[in-house]
Design a protein around this motif. Structure first.
Motif, PDB file in Angstrom:
ATOM      1  N   UNK A 198      30.351 101.282  36.495  1.00 53.90           N
ATOM      2  CA  UNK A 198      30.464 100.211  37.030  1.00 53.90           C
ATOM      3  C   UNK A 198      32.381 100.653  37.298  1.00 53.90           C
ATOM      4  N   UNK A 199      32.435  99.997  38.560  1.00 49.95           N
ATOM      5  CA  UNK A 199      34.246 100.612  38.805  1.00 49.95           C
ATOM      6  C   UNK A 199      34.270  98.852  39.353  1.00 49.95           C
ATOM      7  N   UNK A 200      35.516  97.777  38.713  1.00 48.56           N
ATOM      8  CA  UNK A 200      35.268  96.936  39.161  1.00 48.56           C
ATOM      9  C   UNK A 200      36.766  96.347  39.912  1.00 48.56           C
ATOM     10  N   UNK A 201      37.178  96.112  40.970  1.00 43.79           N
ATOM     11  CA  UNK A 201      38.819  95.835  41.884  1.00 43.79           C
ATOM     12  C   UNK A 201      38.932  94.484  41.466  1.00 43.79           C
ATOM     13  N   UNK A 202      40.138  94.160  41.235  1.00 47.00           N
ATOM     14  CA  UNK A 202      39.993  92.923  40.635  1.00 47.00           C
ATOM     15  C   UNK A 202      42.187  92.742  41.424  1.00 47.00           C
ATOM     16  N   UNK A 203      42.261  91.896  41.831  1.00 50.55           N
ATOM     17  CA  UNK A 203      43.662  91.410  41.969  1.00 50.55           C
ATOM     18  C   UNK A 203      44.144  90.252  41.660  1.00 50.55           C
ATOM     19  N   UNK A 204      45.988  90.283  41.201  1.00 56.05           N
ATOM     20  CA  UNK A 204      46.412  89.163  41.182  1.00 56.05           C
ATOM     21  C   UNK A 204      47.200  87.770  42.139  1.00 56.05           C
ATOM     22  N   UNK A 205      47.298  87.102  41.956  1.00 58.32           N
ATOM     23  CA  UNK A 205      47.781  86.423  43.273  1.00 58.32           C
ATOM     24  C   UNK A 205      48.753  86.848  44.898  1.00 58.32           C
ATOM     25  N   UNK A 206      49.341  87.947  43.491  1.00 56.81           N
ATOM     26  CA  UNK A 206      50.230  88.065  44.665  1.00 56.81           C
ATOM     27  C   UNK A 206      49.486  89.626  45.258  1.00 56.81           C
ATOM     28  N   UNK A 207      47.714  89.522  45.063  1.00 58.98           N
ATOM     29  CA  UNK A 207      47.047  90.963  45.724  1.00 58.98           C
ATOM     30  C   UNK A 207      47.422  92.029  45.140  1.00 58.98           C
ATOM     31  N   UNK A 252      32.693 102.075  45.286  1.00 58.47           N
ATOM     32  CA  UNK A 252      34.150 102.142  44.443  1.00 58.47           C
ATOM     33  C   UNK A 252      34.311 102.998  43.350  1.00 58.47           C
ATOM     34  N   UNK A 253      34.849 104.073  42.807  1.00 57.51           N
ATOM     35  CA  UNK A 253      35.551 104.684  41.717  1.00 57.51           C
ATOM     36  C   UNK A 253      36.558 104.959  41.565  1.00 57.51           C
ATOM     37  N   UNK A 254      36.565 105.440  39.755  1.00 62.40           N
ATOM     38  CA  UNK A 254      38.630 106.156  39.669  1.00 62.40           C
ATOM     39  C   UNK A 254      38.475 107.130  39.786  1.00 62.40           C
ATOM     40  N   UNK A 255      37.915 108.106  41.255  1.00 58.44           N
ATOM     41  CA  UNK A 255      38.927 109.014  41.379  1.00 58.44           C
ATOM     42  C   UNK A 255      39.385 109.057  42.710  1.00 58.44           C
ATOM     43  N   UNK A 256      40.695 109.710  42.729  1.00 60.57           N
ATOM     44  CA  UNK A 256      41.448 109.371  43.932  1.00 60.57           C
ATOM     45  C   UNK A 256      42.036 107.961  44.312  1.00 60.57           C
ATOM     46  N   UNK A 257      41.716 106.840  43.650  1.00 58.33           N
ATOM     47  CA  UNK A 257      42.553 105.704  43.801  1.00 58.33           C
ATOM     48  C   UNK A 257      43.995 105.947  44.108  1.00 58.33           C
ATOM     49  N   UNK A 258      45.045 106.805  43.187  1.00 54.46           N
ATOM     50  CA  UNK A 258      46.195 106.316  43.555  1.00 54.46           C
ATOM     51  C   UNK A 258      47.626 106.156  42.120  1.00 54.46           C
ATOM     52  N   UNK A 260      29.319 113.464  32.195  1.00 50.99           N
ATOM     53  CA  UNK A 260      28.747 113.374  33.345  1.00 50.99           C
ATOM     54  C   UNK A 260      28.380 112.141  33.582  1.00 50.99           C
ATOM     55  N   UNK A 261      29.517 111.612  34.066  1.00 51.50           N
ATOM     56  CA  UNK A 261      29.500 110.415  34.191  1.00 51.50           C
ATOM     57  C   UNK A 261      28.719 110.088  35.854  1.00 51.50           C
ATOM     58  N   UNK A 262      28.300 109.102  36.315  1.00 53.21           N
ATOM     59  CA  UNK A 262      27.821 109.071  37.947  1.00 53.21           C
ATOM     60  C   UNK A 262      29.214 108.107  38.446  1.00 53.21           C
ATOM     61  N   UNK A 263      29.429 108.210  39.037  1.00 52.07           N
ATOM     62  CA  UNK A 263      30.371 107.154  40.079  1.00 52.07           C
ATOM     63  C   UNK A 263      30.527 107.682  41.036  1.00 52.07           C
ATOM     64  N   UNK A 264      31.055 105.925  41.469  1.00 53.10           N
ATOM     65  CA  UNK A 264      31.329 106.329  43.137  1.00 53.10           C
ATOM     66  C   UNK A 264      32.565 106.835  43.797  1.00 53.10           C
ATOM     67  N   UNK A 265      32.170 107.021  45.002  1.00 54.83           N
ATOM     68  CA  UNK A 265      32.747 108.092  45.240  1.00 54.83           C
ATOM     69  C   UNK A 265      34.698 108.022  46.434  1.00 54.83           C
ATOM     70  N   UNK A 266      34.113 105.974  46.722  1.00 50.86           N
ATOM     71  CA  UNK A 266      35.184 105.249  47.319  1.00 50.86           C
ATOM     72  C   UNK A 266      35.131 106.194  48.181  1.00 50.86           C
TER      73      UNK A 266
END
Ligand code: ATP
Ligand code: MG
Length: 575
Positions: free
Chosen positions: A287-296, A342-348, A364-370
């Motif tokens: 699972x790839x989860x994106x969080x942000x703080x109050x400044x984005x 969403x996934x961890x590859x190529x996020x910068x 051999x994990x399965x992740x989102x490809x963005x």
């Protein structure tokens, strides 16, 4: 007290809308009565129990150096604005004039206090400002109001309930913690006197919005309790589920690494969807989860597909001022893909990643490809995805998990939080600009801690724990009466009543608290059933049979059979 004089009575059945064990028993026994969900009235028997609990609490708080006061239940909103909690506390109630005529006279809004830091801090500030006057320990036992979303647990969760709250004020942090430790002992004494000492565990819990420190909860094991406790039986440490450090059970991770592959996964956005579609076990998904703080500012949390993120733990790991899950539009902005891919590859580089240790050694994990409608499979650490500097623990603990401290599986049980103590440090004294003068006349910060305990919740917990299918079984220290004396009706022997009256008088003379079932229109079976339901520790019967032997029958509530004794022996066994 004569039962014939009691205006309440027992009920054969609890009301059908009452679902909790404690409230069903307490209503049937005539201890409490419901005004509405989460709001109960205490009837003569119930008030006796509550008063006894509160007196035990009071005695131990006095012994620990507390001074009792009684604060207002209503307060001005401005006090809560001073600390920022008018908008923060999500169960805060307000009161105002209920109709136009009333509001015409006074249209102010008031807070119905849910806790009292906002009142005790300025109170102490007014009176205590020199180093000689510190420490100061002040407490009250009072009614609190909270807009609890679910109030289906009877006395365990009231919208109106009783709380003992003590606040301690100190010259420095060291003294605050000294008092904090002493108060833990005072709390344990209360629980021991209520006969739940051995079943009550000090558990680490969130410090709430107060602090990043842990707070300490007193959790009494109770099947219908609302909390889940993770206990490391090796180290003796207990944690509330919300903060329990956890490792997933070890698995055999020996397996060949395959080459990464992009796969077309149209409209497949969930973990269940992807496991089914690719035929992989859920433990291979991420699972790839994106969080942000109050400044984005965005961070990414990665966790094994079958586990959930504990946001409290993530919050501690990230150390932002606030943290919230990104909305789908924001996810798309950052990843370029729709929500679910969403996934961890190529996020910068600039997006920091927090990887839960459930993914340590995963292959051999399965992740989102963005990329919308696409995933990667056979993703491997080191080859496809840089190993994080360190794995962290951001998972919600689950039954079967391992305690990192001992490497042993946790024992997990349900409990009810009967007390909670917080090292507040200077959170509230800062808000009110409360300082004291030290030996050199310098202004210094006042340190503060708070100590809550719930007498009505405790009463509910005791009802849950000390009961059987017939009714309540109160511990002696809080029973409404020590003895339930039954006079069994007799047609042939009118002396039974006289004898029972005499036993009643003698018991009272000897300082025994007696509920005397003197009702002459009630059958023996009903009297026995009432005694079991009300749950006084001892039942004493005077009947034709006991008269014949010139004795009375005494039976402990938890025993099956009573025994015949003469009056002196009765007194001795009661002592
Ligand atoms: P919970 O997590 O159960 O909602 P809390 O952590 O918000 O409780 P505190 O603010 O720590 O509660 O309150 C101190 C004590 O008051 C608790 O330990 C508990 O014994 C009691 N208490 C809190 N809320 C309630 C309630 N709604 N009904 C009865 N007792 C309560
Ligand atoms: Mg609490």
């Amino acid at each position: 007290m004569r039962q014939s004089a009691l205006f309440t009575r027992t009920l054969k059945q609890a009301p059908s809308d009452e679902v909790s064990l404690n409230s069903r028993l307490l209503i049937r026994g005539g201890f409490i009565e419901k005004t509405m969900a989460g709001v109960y009235n205490f009837l003569p028997l119930g008030l006796r129990v509550l008063n006894k609990i509160e007196n035990i609490v009071r005695e131990e708080m006095d012994a620990a150096g507390g001074q009792e006061v009684y604060m207002s239940a209503l307060s001005p909103v401005q006090l809560w604005e001073t600390t920022g909690r008018a908008e923060e506390i999500d169960v805060l109630f307000e009161a105002r004039g209920a109709n136009e005529a009333s509001r015409k006279k006074n249209d102010n809004r008031y807070i119905l206090n849910s806790t009292h830091e906002e009142l005790f801090t300025p109170l102490l500030q007014k009176y205590v400002s020199g180093y000689r006057e510190l420490p100061a320990l002040v407490y009250q036992i009072q009614t609190k109001f909270r807009n609890e979303p679910r109030a289906r647990s009877g006395l365990l969760r009231g919208r109106e309930f009783r709380m003992k709250d003590l606040y301690s004020f100190h010259r420095d942090q060291e003294d605050m913690y000294r008092c904090y430790e002493e108060m833990k002992d005072a709390y344990q004494k209360v629980f021991e006197r209520l006969e739940v000492g051995r079943d009550t565990y000090i558990s680490l819990a969130s410090g709430g919005d107060f602090t990043t420190d842990y707070s300490h909860e007193f959790q009494t094991a109770c099947e219908n309790g609302e909390d889940t406790i993770f206990s490391d039986t090796e180290t003796g440490e207990c944690y509330n589920e919300e903060v329990a450090p956890a490792r997933v059970p070890d698995e055999n991770k020996e397996e060949e690494e395959f080459s990464m592959e992009k796969v077309h996964t149209p409209d497949i956005r969930t973990i269940e969807g992807i496991t089914e579609f690719l035929g992989v076990p859920v433990s291979k998904t991420v699972k790839t989860l994106l969080y942000e703080d109050e400044d984005g500012q965005v961070i990414v949390a990665l966790i094994r597909g079958d586990r959930e993120v504990n946001e409290e733990k993530l919050f501690r790991a990230v150390n932002f001022r606030s943290l919230r899950l990104c909305a789908p539009e924001r996810v798309k902005e950052v990843t370029g893909a729709e929500h679910g891919y969403s996934g961890p590859l190529g996020l910068g580089e600039q997006v920091e990643m927090y990887v839960d240790d459930s993914l340590e050694g995963a292959k051999n994990m399965v992740v989102g490809a963005n990329e919308t409608d696409h995933h990667y499979k056979n993703v491997n650490w080191g080859t496809d995805l840089a190993l994080p500097e360190r794995f962290c623990d951001i998972k919600a603990a689950e039954e079967g998990d391992i305690s990192p401290a001992s490497g042993k599986e946790y024992k997990v049980f349900r409990a009810s939080e009967v007390g909670n103590i917080f090292p507040l440090n200077t959170k509230f004294t800062d808000s009110f600009q409360y300082f004291y003068d030290n030996e050199d006349g310098e202004k210094k910060k006042v340190y503060m801690a708070s100590y809550g305990m719930g007498p009505t919740r405790l009463m509910g917990v005791l009802a849950e724990k000390f009961s059987d299918e017939k009714g309540l079984m109160w511990p002696v220290s809080v029973a409404p009466f020590q003895v339930h004396l039954l006079q069994l009706p007799s047609v042939s022997n009118s002396q039974v009543a006289d004898q029972a009256e005499e036993v009643y008088t003698k018991l009272k003379e000897n300082g025994v608290e007696v509920l005397y079932d003197d009702r002459d229109d009630t059958q023996a079976g009903e009297k026995f059933a009432d005694a079991d339901l009300i749950g006084c520790p001892y039942r004493v019967v005077v009947s034709e049979r006991t008269m014949k032997e010139e004795k009375v029958e005494i039976k402990k509530r938890e025993e099956k059979e009573g025994k015949m004794v003469d009056f002196q022996a009765l007194m001795n066994s009661l002592k």
